[in-house]
Design a protein around this motif. Structure first.
Motif, mmCIF file in Angstrom:
data_model
loop_
_atom_site.group_PDB
_atom_site.id
_atom_site.type_symbol
_atom_site.label_atom_id
_atom_site.label_comp_id
_atom_site.label_asym_id
_atom_site.label_seq_id
_atom_site.Cartn_x
_atom_site.Cartn_y
_atom_site.Cartn_z
ATOM 1 N N ASP A 30 46.842 50.797 33.212
ATOM 2 C CA ASP A 30 46.953 51.923 34.146
ATOM 3 C C ASP A 30 46.491 51.620 35.564
ATOM 4 O O ASP A 30 46.505 52.515 36.414
ATOM 5 C CB ASP A 30 46.149 53.115 33.616
ATOM 6 C CG ASP A 30 46.716 53.660 32.321
ATOM 7 O OD1 ASP A 30 47.929 53.487 32.104
ATOM 8 O OD2 ASP A 30 45.953 54.230 31.533
ATOM 9 N N ILE A 31 46.083 50.412 35.852
ATOM 10 C CA ILE A 31 45.614 50.093 37.204
ATOM 11 C C ILE A 31 46.820 50.015 38.143
ATOM 12 O O ILE A 31 47.771 49.269 37.900
ATOM 13 C CB ILE A 31 44.820 48.787 37.220
ATOM 14 C CG1 ILE A 31 43.558 48.945 36.362
ATOM 15 C CG2 ILE A 31 44.435 48.409 38.655
ATOM 16 C CD1 ILE A 31 42.705 47.711 36.286
ATOM 17 N N ALA A 32 46.768 50.796 39.218
ATOM 18 C CA ALA A 32 47.923 50.942 40.107
ATOM 19 C C ALA A 32 47.546 50.623 41.549
ATOM 20 O O ALA A 32 46.369 50.512 41.904
ATOM 21 C CB ALA A 32 48.458 52.373 40.011
ATOM 22 N N ASP A 33 48.555 50.500 42.395
ATOM 23 C CA ASP A 33 48.365 50.228 43.814
ATOM 24 C C ASP A 33 47.436 51.264 44.442
ATOM 25 O O ASP A 33 47.511 52.459 44.138
ATOM 26 C CB ASP A 33 49.710 50.270 44.548
ATOM 27 C CG ASP A 33 50.663 49.178 44.115
ATOM 28 O OD1 ASP A 33 50.250 48.302 43.329
ATOM 29 O OD2 ASP A 33 51.832 49.204 44.553
ATOM 30 N N GLY A 34 46.578 50.793 45.361
ATOM 31 C CA GLY A 34 45.747 51.681 46.147
ATOM 32 C C GLY A 34 44.498 52.185 45.464
ATOM 33 O O GLY A 34 43.734 52.958 46.063
ATOM 34 N N MET A 35 44.245 51.757 44.236
ATOM 35 C CA MET A 35 43.063 52.230 43.517
ATOM 36 C C MET A 35 41.782 51.579 44.026
ATOM 37 O O MET A 35 41.816 50.520 44.653
ATOM 38 C CB MET A 35 43.202 51.964 42.017
ATOM 39 C CG MET A 35 44.105 52.927 41.291
ATOM 40 S SD MET A 35 44.033 52.657 39.486
ATOM 41 C CE MET A 35 44.862 54.144 38.916
ATOM 42 N N THR A 36 40.654 52.228 43.735
ATOM 43 C CA THR A 36 39.330 51.644 43.958
ATOM 44 C C THR A 36 38.817 51.121 42.632
ATOM 45 O O THR A 36 38.770 51.857 41.641
ATOM 46 C CB THR A 36 38.354 52.687 44.523
ATOM 47 O OG1 THR A 36 38.804 53.093 45.822
ATOM 48 C CG2 THR A 36 36.949 52.106 44.653
ATOM 49 N N LEU A 37 38.431 49.839 42.618
ATOM 50 C CA LEU A 37 37.927 49.192 41.415
ATOM 51 C C LEU A 37 36.487 48.761 41.633
ATOM 52 O O LEU A 37 36.178 48.082 42.615
ATOM 53 C CB LEU A 37 38.747 47.949 41.067
ATOM 54 C CG LEU A 37 40.004 48.097 40.212
ATOM 55 C CD1 LEU A 37 41.005 49.060 40.831
ATOM 56 C CD2 LEU A 37 40.648 46.740 39.971
ATOM 57 N N MET A 38 35.598 49.168 40.740
ATOM 58 C CA MET A 38 34.259 48.607 40.686
ATOM 59 C C MET A 38 34.287 47.461 39.683
ATOM 60 O O MET A 38 34.773 47.634 38.558
ATOM 61 C CB MET A 38 33.238 49.650 40.258
ATOM 62 C CG MET A 38 32.989 50.716 41.299
ATOM 63 S SD MET A 38 31.760 51.930 40.731
ATOM 64 C CE MET A 38 31.634 52.954 42.208
ATOM 65 N N ILE A 39 33.780 46.300 40.084
ATOM 66 C CA ILE A 39 33.784 45.132 39.217
ATOM 67 C C ILE A 39 32.351 44.655 39.046
ATOM 68 O O ILE A 39 31.673 44.318 40.008
ATOM 69 C CB ILE A 39 34.664 44.012 39.798
ATOM 70 C CG1 ILE A 39 36.106 44.516 39.955
ATOM 71 C CG2 ILE A 39 34.622 42.777 38.898
ATOM 72 C CD1 ILE A 39 37.074 43.485 40.527
ATOM 73 N N GLY A 40 31.877 44.644 37.811
ATOM 74 C CA GLY A 40 30.514 44.244 37.530
ATOM 75 C C GLY A 40 30.270 42.781 37.842
ATOM 76 O O GLY A 40 31.196 41.986 37.964
ATOM 77 N N GLY A 41 29.000 42.435 37.967
ATOM 78 C CA GLY A 41 28.639 41.047 38.220
ATOM 79 C C GLY A 41 27.671 40.907 39.365
ATOM 80 O O GLY A 41 27.723 41.647 40.352
ATOM 81 N N PHE A 42 26.773 39.962 39.213
ATOM 82 C CA PHE A 42 25.812 39.604 40.257
ATOM 83 C C PHE A 42 25.954 38.104 40.426
ATOM 84 O O PHE A 42 25.381 37.328 39.667
ATOM 85 C CB PHE A 42 24.400 39.987 39.811
ATOM 86 C CG PHE A 42 23.365 39.852 40.888
ATOM 87 C CD1 PHE A 42 23.076 40.916 41.717
ATOM 88 C CD2 PHE A 42 22.685 38.659 41.072
ATOM 89 C CE1 PHE A 42 22.110 40.798 42.709
ATOM 90 C CE2 PHE A 42 21.728 38.532 42.069
ATOM 91 C CZ PHE A 42 21.440 39.598 42.882
ATOM 92 N N GLY A 43 26.807 37.686 41.404
ATOM 93 C CA GLY A 43 27.275 36.308 41.368
ATOM 94 C C GLY A 43 28.121 36.165 40.112
ATOM 95 O O GLY A 43 28.963 37.005 39.809
#
Length: 240
Positions: free
Chosen positions: A14-27
């Protein structure tokens, strides 16, 4: 209640154009490399998603993960604390060319903005950044003789995170520092997609050990042999 999906493509459907994505990770700690690379594969095959806003602690490293997304032209804006890393080439080149926007946020403020998004708190005040360029245009107020800057919550359409254990109902644990932003992001996103090292049956995780309750998780895909960003960097891997 079974939130597992068969593969990465189904997890990201369901990820579409123009979305805001939070992506986990510290480095590299807790970075969901397989989810990110599967999203790049979909972009290469279909041209979508693009024009994304990415929220992460940094703006990627080398030619893998978020940096590879930037290289591919998928990212329109980064919201992060550290746009420079050991190898910030991808972001630096796009930024200097005017092809990507940056919203720079102090690290503690970034975490609190995400937490506020998950808690339903639209704004809060912090002394961090007062008197600097980062505070320009933001409301300010004095409390007990000290000046504070108003910061707004951060929410996302989708969160991509990496867990150590997940049960089929979405309850999660994390491995040490891989926890970082992920629990906050899971609560602040409309859709939370998880790659887990191992998926177990409900009840197999001690409730006292659950960090992210299944309430905040929508999809889980098991990736037993997940890659580590630092190992890929040392091997000279380029996913762009």
């Amino acid at each position: 209640m079974d939130k597992t999906v068969p593969d990465l493509a189904a997890a990201l459907a369901d990820i579409a154009d123009g979305m805001t994505l939070m992506i986990g990770g510290f480095g590299g700690a807790g970075a969901p490399i397989e989810l990110i690379h599967a999203l790049i594969d979909r972009f290469r095959a279909t041209g979508s998603p693009t024009n994304l806003t990415i929220v992460n602690n940094n703006a990627g490293n080398g030619r893998i993960g978020i940096a590879a997304m930037i290289d591919a032209g998928m990212v329109a804006k980064m919201i992060c604390s550290f746009p420079r890393s050991a190898d910030p080439r991808a972001f630096t080149e796009k930024y200097l060319a005017g092809q990507i926007e940056l919203e720079l946020v102090p690290q503690g403020t970034l975490a609190e903005r995400i937490r506020a998004g998950g808690a339903g708190i639209p704004a809060f005040y912090t002394p961090t950044s007062y008197g600097t360029d980062l505070a320009k245009g933001k409301p300010e107020a004095e409390f007990d003789g000290r000046m504070y800057v108003q910061e707004r919550w951060l929410k996302a359409d989708v969160a991509l995170i990496k867990a150590e254990l997940a049960d089929r109902q979405g309850n999660l644990t994390y491995r040490k520092a891989a926890r970082n932003f992920s629990p906050l992001m899971a609560a602040a996103a409309g859709l939370t997609v998880v790659q887990a090292m191992r998926v177990v049956e409900p009840g197999a995780i001690d409730p006292e050990q659950v960090i992210t309750p299944g309430l905040f998780v929508n999809r889980i895909v098991e990736i037993a042999d997940a890659q580590q960003e630092e190992a890929l960097m040392r091997a000279g891997v380029a996913y762009s």
